[in-house]
Motif scaffolding. Structure first.
Motif, short mmCIF file in Angstrom:
data_model
loop_
_atom_site.label_atom_id
_atom_site.label_comp_id
_atom_site.label_asym_id
_atom_site.label_seq_id
_atom_site.Cartn_x
_atom_site.Cartn_y
_atom_site.Cartn_z
N UNK A 1 -4.60 6.23 -3.95
CA UNK A 1 -4.56 7.40 -3.06
C UNK A 1 -5.19 8.65 -3.69
N UNK A 2 -6.46 8.57 -4.02
CA UNK A 2 -7.15 9.70 -4.64
C UNK A 2 -8.58 9.74 -4.12
N UNK B 1 -20.36 10.06 -17.94
CA UNK B 1 -19.22 10.04 -18.86
C UNK B 1 -18.86 8.62 -19.29
N UNK B 2 -19.23 7.64 -18.45
CA UNK B 2 -18.81 6.28 -18.72
C UNK B 2 -17.34 6.07 -18.43
N UNK B 3 -16.78 6.90 -17.56
CA UNK B 3 -15.37 6.82 -17.16
C UNK B 3 -15.25 7.17 -15.68
N UNK B 4 -14.07 6.91 -15.14
CA UNK B 4 -13.79 7.31 -13.76
C UNK B 4 -13.33 8.77 -13.72
N UNK B 5 -13.90 9.52 -12.81
CA UNK B 5 -13.35 10.83 -12.50
C UNK B 5 -12.17 10.64 -11.55
N UNK B 6 -11.19 11.53 -11.64
CA UNK B 6 -10.06 11.45 -10.70
C UNK B 6 -9.63 12.86 -10.34
N UNK C 1 0.83 -1.21 0.00
CA UNK C 1 0.00 0.00 0.00
C UNK C 1 0.86 1.26 0.00
N UNK C 2 1.95 1.22 0.76
CA UNK C 2 2.86 2.37 0.78
C UNK C 2 3.45 2.63 -0.60
#
Length: 310
Positions: free
Chosen positions: A242-243, A252-257, A182-183
């Motif tokens: 980490x977001x 949108x059919x996509x991930x927002x980041x 994870x780090x």
């Protein structure tokens, strides 16, 4: 000249390949040399972060896997320098420009590998981002580059699977191993997104490269594709990206980041990243220490050529 330009434009419009003996505009030739050289430099510099872990890998199997991957990266660099030479440049000249700071390599390789989990995360995230970026280059308009990318992409896909398998093994281990993974994910996620380059509105080369069909997708398109590909992989792996702004957008059919710190990218590509000086010092020393090998090879080639002539 007008006829040559027209033939070149027609070749690009028909989605055909430009070959080394074909006429091409100076701008196209310069763009291809810059892109291929940066790619080649990145493969050679990219041997360093993981190469440092070969002797410290936890088993003979893991050492052999890592050694094979680093060897592949050296081969990728050689393919690409050879492709650049078909444009009338020389790999010694390109290496000189890199060492003198007149050409760049990927920003991602200026970050340290602090734990063995970094080896797996580089395979998963960094090579995953490279695959997203490089698979479309198999259809690049310049023939030698496109053909070199076919083999490179196959090997990069193997590298990504290696990295993901390593992380799956560690995530099935102790709490300390899971924390280590994870780090590493926390440290490599944002630099991996920056690998695709600046946003489209701030990218000086994207428009022309798209027009010449050197590139097939913009930086932002490739970055979005990488995020959409990686989110379900992270869920299967059991790690958290980490977001806090990362979420699926059904419209949108996509991930927002979340927003990317572009000042960090500028800092690193300007030579002020955590490992810029170290990476270049190692590359410079390797070049200087290998001078006798290059001289011996050149002398042998001359001797062989003179013998054949006699």
């Amino acid at each position: 000249m007008a006829d040559l330009q027209e033939h070149f434009d027609r070749t690009i419009a028909r989605d055909q390949r430009v070959e080394p003996r074909d006429w091409m505009p100076d701008g196209y030739r310069g763009t291809m040399i810059r892109q291929i050289a940066q790619h080649a430099h990145s493969e050679i510099i990219g041997m360093q972060p993981e190469g440092a872990w070969i002797t410290r890998a936890p088993s003979l199997r893991r050492k052999a896997i890592l050694l094979a991957k680093v060897q592949d990266e050296a081969g990728h660099g050689l393919y690409l320098y050879s492709a650049a030479e078909t444009l009338g440049t020389d790999r010694a000249e390109l290496t000189g420009k890199l060492i003198e700071g007149r050409q760049k390599y990927s920003s991602i390789f200026n970050y340290p590998t602090l734990s063995y989990a970094d080896v797996g995360v580089i395979g998963w995230l960094v090579d995953g981002a490279a695959i997203c970026n490089q698979v479309p280059l198999c259809r690049s308009s310049y023939g030698p580059y496109a053909r070199a990318m076919i083999r490179i992409c196959k090997e990069e896909s193997f590298h990504q699977r290696q990295g993901y398998e390593l992380l799956m093994t560690m995530m099935a281990g102790t709490p300390a191993q899971r924390d280590m993974v994870q780090d590493a994910v926390d440290r490599w996620w944002w630099p991996s997104l920056m690998m695709f380059g600046p946003p489209d509105h701030a990218s000086p080369n994207t428009e022309r490269s798209m027009a010449w069909k050197i590139k097939r997708h913009t930086n932002d398109e490739l970055r979005q594709r990488f995020v959409d590909m990686t989110v379900p992989q992270a869920e299967a792996l059991g790690v958290t990206l980490p977001d806090p702004g990362l979420r699926w957008n059904p419209e949108r059919g996509h991930h927002d980041f979340g927003p990317i710190d572009w000042s960090e990218l500028q800092r690193v590509i300007s030579g002020n990243g955590p490992c810029n000086a170290e990476r270049m010092a190692v590359r410079r020393a390797a070049h200087e220490d290998g001078a006798w090998v290059r001289e011996a090879a050149a002398a042998y080639a001359r001797k062989t050529r003179d013998g054949e002539a006699a």
